[in-house]
Design a protein around this motif. Structure first.
Motif, PDB file in Angstrom:
ATOM      1  N   LEU A 115      21.097  65.998   2.555  1.00  0.00           N
ATOM      2  CA  LEU A 115      21.037  67.451   1.978  1.00  0.00           C
ATOM      3  C   LEU A 115      19.407  67.691   1.617  1.00  0.00           C
ATOM      4  O   LEU A 115      18.832  67.076   0.963  1.00  0.00           O
ATOM      5  N   VAL A 116      18.640  68.803   2.317  1.00  0.00           N
ATOM      6  CA  VAL A 116      17.646  69.232   2.041  1.00  0.00           C
ATOM      7  C   VAL A 116      17.662  70.517   1.404  1.00  0.00           C
ATOM      8  O   VAL A 116      18.118  71.431   1.735  1.00  0.00           O
ATOM      9  N   ILE A 117      16.762  70.475   0.186  1.00  0.00           N
ATOM     10  CA  ILE A 117      16.744  71.725  -0.675  1.00  0.00           C
ATOM     11  C   ILE A 117      15.443  72.233  -0.616  1.00  0.00           C
ATOM     12  O   ILE A 117      14.360  71.269  -0.923  1.00  0.00           O
ATOM     13  N   GLU A 118      15.048  73.431  -0.537  1.00  0.00           N
ATOM     14  CA  GLU A 118      13.868  73.923  -0.556  1.00  0.00           C
ATOM     15  C   GLU A 118      13.402  74.504  -1.652  1.00  0.00           C
ATOM     16  O   GLU A 118      14.206  75.039  -2.529  1.00  0.00           O
ATOM     17  N   GLU A 119      11.901  74.025  -2.074  1.00  0.00           N
ATOM     18  CA  GLU A 119      11.386  74.646  -3.383  1.00  0.00           C
ATOM     19  C   GLU A 119      10.236  75.570  -3.103  1.00  0.00           C
ATOM     20  O   GLU A 119      10.226  75.788  -1.825  1.00  0.00           O
TER      21      GLU A 119
END
Length: 221
Positions: A128-132
């Protein structure tokens, strides 16, 4: 605010969910995606709602008893719970979760969460990749662990190279709509609990508890 939650589910609860899902029917996940998200959603979701109800109750009960999740999300409603499976070659491309869910009920999505049901060594890829704002972070947690993050973020699930990735995902309509306000309340709650553990119910603790409660009165909907 992105927060990982250790041991949301017990080992026995994970096993019970996995056993239940082994008997479930799965359909293409694009059936529950928005019109643009379905273009990049390649997974499977368990169907037969009545058969899944006991599994949903396990997850809902775990969320309700977990003090960290409650302090992060301030849930008014946990809704739209799904059990998803990613086999080899499956992924979920870059997207933002729908703002409103639940059909005609129109539940708002303020906080998204993923509960991991497969051990990390059971599959390759599938992070799971979450962008900031200026970076991105990937997560692949142990079975029974969870992650909660703002529904406003862009995120994706990387392609699974081998094995099976099984998760429960859901959303929260929070009592506190503003993400910055939720973070302030979380920080105050953390300090409040730490202060109480160190010194008990002191005048300083009482003042902090008063401030937290009064902010919640202002911000809760």
């Amino acid at each position: 605010m992105i927060v990982c939650i250790t041991d949301l589910l017990t080992t026995d609860e994970v096993a019970r969910i996995q056993d239940g899902l082994a008997q479930a029917e799965f359909v293409p996940g694009e059936t529950t995606a928005g019109w643009h998200a379905k273009l990049v959603k390649q997974n499977e979701q368990a169907t037969q709602q009545m058969a899944l109800k006991p599994l949903e109750i396990i997850v809902q009960t775990a969320l309700a008893r977990n003090a960290l999740f409650q302090a992060i999300a301030w849930p008014r409603m946990v809704h739209s719970l799904l059990f998803s499976r990613y086999g080899e070659g499956m992924s979920y491309g870059r997207h933002t979760d729908n703002a409103l869910m639940g059909g005609a009920n129109f539940y708002r999505s303020d906080v998204s969460f993923t509960v991991f049901l497969s051990q990390p060594d059971a599959y390759d890829g599938g992070e799971l990749v979450i962008e900031e704002a200026d970076s991105e972070r990937s997560y692949k947690l142990a079975a029974g662990n969870a992650i909660a993050y703002p529904s406003t973020t862009l995120h994706r699930v990387e392609p699974v190279k081998s094995g099976d990735r099984t998760v429960a995902v859901g959303w929260v309509q929070s009592l506190v709509r503003n993400a910055a306000h939720r973070e302030i309340l979380f920080d105050l709650e953390t300090v409040k609990r730490t202060l109480f553990a160190q010194s008990g119910k002191t005048p300083e603790f009482d003042l902090l508890a008063k401030t937290t409660a009064n902010l919640l009165r202002q911000w809760a909907e």
